[in-house]
Design a protein around this motif. Structure first.
Motif, PDB file in Angstrom:
ATOM      1  N   THR A 266       0.845  -1.189   0.000  1.00  0.00           N
ATOM      2  CA  THR A 266       0.000   0.000   0.000  1.00  0.00           C
ATOM      3  C   THR A 266       0.885   1.245   0.000  1.00  0.00           C
ATOM      4  O   THR A 266       2.112   1.155  -0.101  1.00  0.00           O
ATOM      5  CB  THR A 266      -1.001  -0.013   1.180  1.00  0.00           C
ATOM      6  OG1 THR A 266      -1.931   1.056   1.032  1.00  0.00           O
ATOM      7  CG2 THR A 266      -0.304   0.125   2.523  1.00  0.00           C
TER       8      THR A 266
ATOM      9  N   SER B  51      -0.815   7.129   4.402  1.00  0.00           N
ATOM     10  CA  SER B  51      -2.197   6.767   4.670  1.00  0.00           C
ATOM     11  C   SER B  51      -2.360   6.542   6.161  1.00  0.00           C
ATOM     12  O   SER B  51      -1.379   6.522   6.908  1.00  0.00           O
ATOM     13  CB  SER B  51      -2.590   5.493   3.912  1.00  0.00           C
ATOM     14  OG  SER B  51      -3.978   5.209   4.117  1.00  0.00           O
TER      15      SER B  51
ATOM     16  N   SER C 258      -4.885   1.083   6.531  1.00  0.00           N
ATOM     17  CA  SER C 258      -4.661   0.598   5.154  1.00  0.00           C
ATOM     18  C   SER C 258      -3.642  -0.527   5.121  1.00  0.00           C
ATOM     19  O   SER C 258      -3.645  -1.339   4.188  1.00  0.00           O
ATOM     20  CB  SER C 258      -4.165   1.730   4.247  1.00  0.00           C
ATOM     21  OG  SER C 258      -4.973   2.857   4.343  1.00  0.00           O
TER      22      SER C 258
ATOM     23  N   ASN D 110      -0.571  10.180  -4.080  1.00  0.00           N
ATOM     24  CA  ASN D 110      -1.087   8.802  -4.125  1.00  0.00           C
ATOM     25  C   ASN D 110       0.044   7.864  -4.562  1.00  0.00           C
ATOM     26  O   ASN D 110       1.096   8.332  -5.024  1.00  0.00           O
ATOM     27  CB  ASN D 110      -2.238   8.700  -5.131  1.00  0.00           C
ATOM     28  CG  ASN D 110      -3.534   9.272  -4.583  1.00  0.00           C
ATOM     29  OD1 ASN D 110      -3.756   9.264  -3.373  1.00  0.00           O
ATOM     30  ND2 ASN D 110      -4.386   9.763  -5.459  1.00  0.00           N
TER      31      ASN D 110
ATOM     32  N   VAL E  60      -4.893   3.879  -1.943  1.00  0.00           N
ATOM     33  CA  VAL E  60      -5.515   4.877  -1.077  1.00  0.00           C
ATOM     34  C   VAL E  60      -5.741   6.156  -1.872  1.00  0.00           C
ATOM     35  O   VAL E  60      -4.800   6.716  -2.436  1.00  0.00           O
ATOM     36  CB  VAL E  60      -4.613   5.176   0.134  1.00  0.00           C
ATOM     37  CG1 VAL E  60      -5.293   6.143   1.089  1.00  0.00           C
ATOM     38  CG2 VAL E  60      -4.220   3.893   0.846  1.00  0.00           C
TER      39      VAL E  60
ATOM     40  N   LEU F  30      -5.899   9.484  -1.530  1.00  0.00           N
ATOM     41  CA  LEU F  30      -5.597  10.471  -0.477  1.00  0.00           C
ATOM     42  C   LEU F  30      -6.347  11.791  -0.676  1.00  0.00           C
ATOM     43  O   LEU F  30      -6.291  12.398  -1.744  1.00  0.00           O
ATOM     44  CB  LEU F  30      -4.091  10.737  -0.424  1.00  0.00           C
ATOM     45  CG  LEU F  30      -3.674  11.559   0.792  1.00  0.00           C
ATOM     46  CD1 LEU F  30      -3.680  10.723   2.064  1.00  0.00           C
ATOM     47  CD2 LEU F  30      -2.318  12.212   0.592  1.00  0.00           C
TER      48      LEU F  30
ATOM     49  N   ASP G  96      -8.943   1.848  -1.059  1.00  0.00           N
ATOM     50  CA  ASP G  96      -9.286   2.449   0.231  1.00  0.00           C
ATOM     51  C   ASP G  96      -9.800   3.857  -0.084  1.00  0.00           C
ATOM     52  O   ASP G  96      -9.020   4.811  -0.216  1.00  0.00           O
ATOM     53  CB  ASP G  96      -8.083   2.490   1.175  1.00  0.00           C
ATOM     54  CG  ASP G  96      -8.444   3.067   2.545  1.00  0.00           C
ATOM     55  OD1 ASP G  96      -9.518   3.683   2.664  1.00  0.00           O
ATOM     56  OD2 ASP G  96      -7.643   2.916   3.484  1.00  0.00           O
TER      57      ASP G  96
ATOM     58  N   HIS H 104      -1.791  14.672   7.609  1.00  0.00           N
ATOM     59  CA  HIS H 104      -2.230  13.387   7.049  1.00  0.00           C
ATOM     60  C   HIS H 104      -1.251  12.976   5.964  1.00  0.00           C
ATOM     61  O   HIS H 104      -1.347  13.485   4.862  1.00  0.00           O
ATOM     62  CB  HIS H 104      -3.632  13.507   6.466  1.00  0.00           C
ATOM     63  CG  HIS H 104      -4.639  13.918   7.486  1.00  0.00           C
ATOM     64  ND1 HIS H 104      -4.971  15.230   7.701  1.00  0.00           N
ATOM     65  CD2 HIS H 104      -5.363  13.186   8.356  1.00  0.00           C
ATOM     66  CE1 HIS H 104      -5.882  15.295   8.665  1.00  0.00           C
ATOM     67  NE2 HIS H 104      -6.130  14.066   9.081  1.00  0.00           N
ATOM     68  N   TYR H 105      -0.292  12.121   6.234  1.00  0.00           N
ATOM     69  CA  TYR H 105      -0.130  11.315   7.438  1.00  0.00           C
ATOM     70  C   TYR H 105       1.349  11.196   7.764  1.00  0.00           C
ATOM     71  O   TYR H 105       2.184  11.377   6.890  1.00  0.00           O
ATOM     72  CB  TYR H 105      -0.677   9.889   7.197  1.00  0.00           C
ATOM     73  CG  TYR H 105      -2.189   9.840   7.061  1.00  0.00           C
ATOM     74  CD1 TYR H 105      -2.995   9.718   8.184  1.00  0.00           C
ATOM     75  CD2 TYR H 105      -2.778   9.937   5.817  1.00  0.00           C
ATOM     76  CE1 TYR H 105      -4.392   9.671   8.057  1.00  0.00           C
ATOM     77  CE2 TYR H 105      -4.181   9.890   5.688  1.00  0.00           C
ATOM     78  CZ  TYR H 105      -4.967   9.760   6.808  1.00  0.00           C
ATOM     79  OH  TYR H 105      -6.319   9.714   6.685  1.00  0.00           O
TER      80      TYR H 105
END
Ligand SMILES: *Cc1c(COP(=O)(O)O)cnc(C)c1O
Length: 386
Positions: free
Chosen positions: A75, A79, A83, A105, A131, A133, A157, A328-329
């Protein structure tokens, strides 16, 4: 303090919840399938499985794709820890792919490079969790093409991305993935207090998701080994209690009626920032032309070479000026739990490290007033241009 995100609860939401509280069913009953239907009508997927959180939905998604301790999940490091944790729950190994410097991303070039290397050493991932984002989709077409070449499954996600679009498809259509997961935590696009959902176009995956959501128990005559009578049920797999309540589902249905409004207001706020922050020493979000973002987050990046201060000082100053900013994050590989498991080399993720040193999420949520918006831009100008 202006928070970075916040739920929007209307009188109609409250009325719908009270109706359920006064009805015969308060846990998973007739309202949960109605909420599932409302989400699949919106995102144009075939099946939906509501859960008590997105974390549970991610776990169920991994289980239904048969992820085991023999497997690997990849992943993005930028994130929320869930995840990656979904893979750890299944005993799988976790690895990360660095981010794209423009969208933050998962980076397609890095993904392809890592897949080529993994093929040589027989360490290909079984599942890649993409994810989206901040509400902007990953480049799903390219990821899907790679999944066909290297034989992995795709979980989106989309905890940030309900209401967004990619190449004209609603996020959650699963046009380019096996399963898409949404979160209904209060800061996300719509809320059910706690809650999540896994959507798919595959009937078999949907069957597994729903079986494992409720203890692995079924009453379906077609799949039970026998039937002792009308009381009879069978546990067919080791499942969990990941059910959503009807109370939550009623809130969810009522919130779905305002999804377009929420996205519209979030987009307006983002456009306001795009305009009013353009002259500051910041890198503003870049939305790929294939995407319509749901704008869960508005992430700014400090141009450190143009700011005579460090990130920690700026962060503290913004906070003490009333901005409920956030980050984040933190890259997941930096978390002590992951470091102790794998001892990742941070140098393998230069873009994630750069992101971590520059990124700040500023307030964006539907109820934000124009006055609060003005306050955010004024405080940022003052703190960054002193
Ligand atoms: C919020 C979030 C989750 C977890 O959602 P819960 O509903 O709180 O379990 C997972 N992934 C991402 C990217 C999130 O932002």
């Amino acid at each position: 303090m202006i928070p970075y995100g916040r739920q929007n609860i209307s009188q109609a939401d409250i009325n719908e919840v009270i109706k359920v509280l006064k009805s015969d069913f308060i846990t998973q009953g007739p309202t949960v399938p109605l909420f599932e239907q409302s989400v699949i009508n919106s995102v144009k997927a075939k099946y939906a499985c509501a859960t008590n959180s997105a974390t549970s939905a991610l776990h169920l998604a991994c289980l239904s794709l048969n992820l085991t301790e023999k497997d690997i999940l990849w992943t993005s490091p930028i994130s929320f820890v869930a995840s990656a944790n979904c893979g750890l729950y299944c005993g799988a190994n976790i690895d990360f792919v660095d981010i794209n410097p423009d969208t933050y991303n998962i980076c397609i070039e890095q993904l392809e490079k890592k897949l080529r290397l993994a093929l040589n050493i027989n360490k290909l991932p079984k599942v890649v969790v993409c994810v989206h984002l901040g509400g902007q989709s990953c480049e799903m077409q390219q990821i899907k093409n790679l999944s066909e070449k290297y034989d992995f499954k795709i979980i989106e996600d989309a905890s940030h991305a309900l209401g967004g679009k990619y190449k004209g498809y609603r996020i959650g259509s699963c046009e380019y993935s096996d399963i898409t997961v949404f979160s209904f935590h209060p800061v996300k696009i719509i809320t059910t207090g706690e809650g999540g959902m896994a959507v798919t176009n595959d009937a078999e995956l949907d069957f597994k998701l729903k079986l494992l959501r409720s203890h692995g128990i079924s009453r379906h005559p077609d799949i039970m080994s026998k039937n002792d009578g009308p009381w009879y049920y069978e546990q067919l797999a080791l499942g969990y209690n990941y059910r959503m309540t009807d109370i939550q589902a009623a809130l969810g249905i009522s919130q779905m009626a305002r999804l377009d409004k929420f996205i519209k207001r979030r987009t307006d706020i983002a456009q306001h920032y795009n305009y009013h922050l353009a002259r500051l020493p910041l890198r503003l979000p870049q939305i790929h032309p294939d995407n319509i973002s749901a704008y869960h987050l508005y992430i700014i990046r400090l141009k450190m070479d143009k700011i005579g201060s460090d990130k920690k000082t700026i962060f503290k100053e913004l906070k003490s000026s009333g901005l409920g900013i956030n980050l984040h994050y933190i890259p997941i590989y930096r978390q002590p739990y992951f470091k102790q498991l794998y001892n990742y080399d941070f140098a393998d993720f230069p873009e994630s490290e750069k992101f971590y040193s520059e990124a700040i999420s500023i307030p964006i949520f539907p109820e934000m007033t124009n006055r609060q918006l003005k306050q955010v831009t004024e405080v940022l100008s003052k703190v960054l241009c002193q």
